[in-house]
Design an enzyme around this catalytic site. Sequence first.
Site, mmCIF file in Angstrom:
data_model
loop_
_atom_site.group_PDB
_atom_site.id
_atom_site.type_symbol
_atom_site.label_atom_id
_atom_site.label_comp_id
_atom_site.label_asym_id
_atom_site.label_seq_id
_atom_site.Cartn_x
_atom_site.Cartn_y
_atom_site.Cartn_z
ATOM 1 N N GLU A 99 0.851 -1.200 0.000
ATOM 2 C CA GLU A 99 0.000 0.000 0.000
ATOM 3 C C GLU A 99 0.880 1.242 0.000
ATOM 4 O O GLU A 99 1.956 1.255 0.592
ATOM 5 C CB GLU A 99 -0.905 -0.063 1.244
ATOM 6 C CG GLU A 99 -1.747 1.151 1.544
ATOM 7 C CD GLU A 99 -2.813 1.451 0.499
ATOM 8 O OE1 GLU A 99 -2.514 1.352 -0.705
ATOM 9 O OE2 GLU A 99 -3.931 1.831 0.882
ATOM 10 N N ASP A 100 0.397 2.290 -0.653
ATOM 11 C CA ASP A 100 1.189 3.518 -0.709
ATOM 12 C C ASP A 100 1.234 4.239 0.638
ATOM 13 O O ASP A 100 2.293 4.602 1.121
ATOM 14 C CB ASP A 100 0.675 4.465 -1.818
ATOM 15 C CG ASP A 100 -0.828 4.749 -1.730
ATOM 16 O OD1 ASP A 100 -1.512 4.165 -0.860
ATOM 17 O OD2 ASP A 100 -1.316 5.550 -2.541
ATOM 18 N N ASP A 103 -3.408 6.268 6.156
ATOM 19 C CA ASP A 103 -3.781 7.582 6.674
ATOM 20 C C ASP A 103 -4.730 7.353 7.855
ATOM 21 O O ASP A 103 -4.279 7.157 8.975
ATOM 22 C CB ASP A 103 -4.428 8.339 5.507
ATOM 23 C CG ASP A 103 -4.769 9.775 5.804
ATOM 24 O OD1 ASP A 103 -4.143 10.359 6.686
ATOM 25 O OD2 ASP A 103 -5.666 10.331 5.147
ATOM 26 N N PHE A 152 -0.442 16.483 3.266
ATOM 27 C CA PHE A 152 -0.895 15.739 2.095
ATOM 28 C C PHE A 152 0.262 15.622 1.113
ATOM 29 O O PHE A 152 0.822 16.615 0.671
ATOM 30 C CB PHE A 152 -2.094 16.431 1.438
ATOM 31 C CG PHE A 152 -2.783 15.534 0.458
ATOM 32 C CD1 PHE A 152 -3.680 14.566 0.892
ATOM 33 C CD2 PHE A 152 -2.502 15.627 -0.898
ATOM 34 C CE1 PHE A 152 -4.299 13.705 0.001
ATOM 35 C CE2 PHE A 152 -3.122 14.773 -1.807
ATOM 36 C CZ PHE A 152 -4.017 13.816 -1.362
ATOM 37 N N VAL A 153 0.622 14.382 0.796
ATOM 38 C CA VAL A 153 1.792 14.158 -0.047
ATOM 39 C C VAL A 153 1.397 13.599 -1.411
ATOM 40 O O VAL A 153 0.357 12.965 -1.557
ATOM 41 C CB VAL A 153 2.803 13.199 0.630
ATOM 42 C CG1 VAL A 153 3.446 13.860 1.834
ATOM 43 C CG2 VAL A 153 2.148 11.884 1.038
ATOM 44 N N ARG A 165 1.257 11.591 -9.943
ATOM 45 C CA ARG A 165 1.680 10.213 -9.651
ATOM 46 C C ARG A 165 3.062 9.900 -10.229
ATOM 47 O O ARG A 165 3.778 9.055 -9.726
ATOM 48 C CB ARG A 165 0.691 9.205 -10.260
ATOM 49 C CG ARG A 165 -0.670 9.178 -9.600
ATOM 50 C CD ARG A 165 -1.432 7.924 -10.040
ATOM 51 N NE ARG A 165 -2.860 8.020 -9.791
ATOM 52 C CZ ARG A 165 -3.453 7.729 -8.626
ATOM 53 N NH1 ARG A 165 -2.732 7.326 -7.613
ATOM 54 N NH2 ARG A 165 -4.760 7.837 -8.494
HETATM 55 P P1 IMP Z 1 -7.030 5.783 4.630
HETATM 56 O O1 IMP Z 1 -8.199 4.874 4.361
HETATM 57 O O2 IMP Z 1 -7.483 7.087 5.239
HETATM 58 O O3 IMP Z 1 -5.913 5.144 5.401
HETATM 59 O O4 IMP Z 1 -6.526 6.288 3.238
HETATM 60 C C1 IMP Z 1 -5.799 5.545 2.415
HETATM 61 C C2 IMP Z 1 -5.830 6.070 1.002
HETATM 62 O O5 IMP Z 1 -6.071 7.487 0.922
HETATM 63 C C3 IMP Z 1 -4.466 5.826 0.423
HETATM 64 O O6 IMP Z 1 -4.396 4.575 -0.169
HETATM 65 C C4 IMP Z 1 -4.332 6.966 -0.552
HETATM 66 O O7 IMP Z 1 -4.859 6.585 -1.797
HETATM 67 C C5 IMP Z 1 -5.175 8.094 0.012
HETATM 68 N N1 IMP Z 1 -4.324 9.079 0.733
HETATM 69 C C6 IMP Z 1 -4.243 9.279 2.068
HETATM 70 N N2 IMP Z 1 -3.357 10.232 2.372
HETATM 71 C C7 IMP Z 1 -2.849 10.652 1.202
HETATM 72 C C8 IMP Z 1 -1.858 11.647 0.854
HETATM 73 O O8 IMP Z 1 -1.244 12.352 1.682
HETATM 74 N N3 IMP Z 1 -1.614 11.780 -0.475
HETATM 75 C C9 IMP Z 1 -2.234 11.045 -1.437
HETATM 76 N N4 IMP Z 1 -3.158 10.117 -1.151
HETATM 77 C C10 IMP Z 1 -3.474 9.919 0.152
HETATM 78 MG MG MG Z 2 -5.392 8.012 -3.846
#
Ligand code: IMP
Ligand code: MG
Length: 179
Positions: A99-100, A103, A152-153, A165
């Site tokens: 996973e990237d 958050d 936010f990155v 990207r």
């Molecule tokens: P989560 O469900 O809040 O943990 O969010 C996960 C998804 O939100 C990641 O797989 C990303 O696609 C997107 N995301 C969360 N933070 C960032 C960020 O800082 N930059 C870009 N995408 C983000």
């Molecule tokens: Mg995304």
Amino acid sequence: MQHRGEIETLIDATELAARVRALGAQITQDYAGRELVLVCVLKGSFLFCADLARAIDLPLAIEFLGLKSYGDAQSTSGVVQITSDLTRPVAGKDLLIVEDIVDTGLTMAYMRKNLATRGPSSVKLCALLHKPARARVDTPIDYLGFEIQDVFVVGYGLDWGERYRNLPFVGVVRQDAAP
Ligand code: IMP
Ligand code: MG
């Protein structure tokens, strides 16, 4: 690349490469003697997963899972839709989710629950980035690249409204440069 001017570098390409190599070496050691299935979460993980796969010296298969989480451009609602599913059964396999960024953790909570129903022998998570300040659910990350602040990155696979990207580094968008 003209749009690079809008971004401040947070983690440069050299640091990324070194960390990905180290993660690959650790995974190679931990899974020695086993076969691994990397589950690349699209779209954000495509570059990280491509580099990580080349840093792992094990027999492995790669599967892709397309996920889309609803929300605004910078945060998720926790409602996740599978846009493209795995192509093979994973029962009895050792899965490593790639996973990237974690958050709030909601996407990974959904993903783990979903994969667990398919009867794998193990499921672990390798995330490039983690923003602990925004965690809403506990998300065990077995392999982590970098912990970052609540910013936010973009870049190295991560987008803002589908842009950025292709940047070869991770950076922060200047607030006056929204897409
Ligand atoms: P989560 O469900 O809040 O943990 O969010 C996960 C998804 O939100 C990641 O797989 C990303 O696609 C997107 N995301 C969360 N933070 C960032 C960020 O800082 N930059 C870009 N995408 C983000
Ligand atoms: Mg995304």
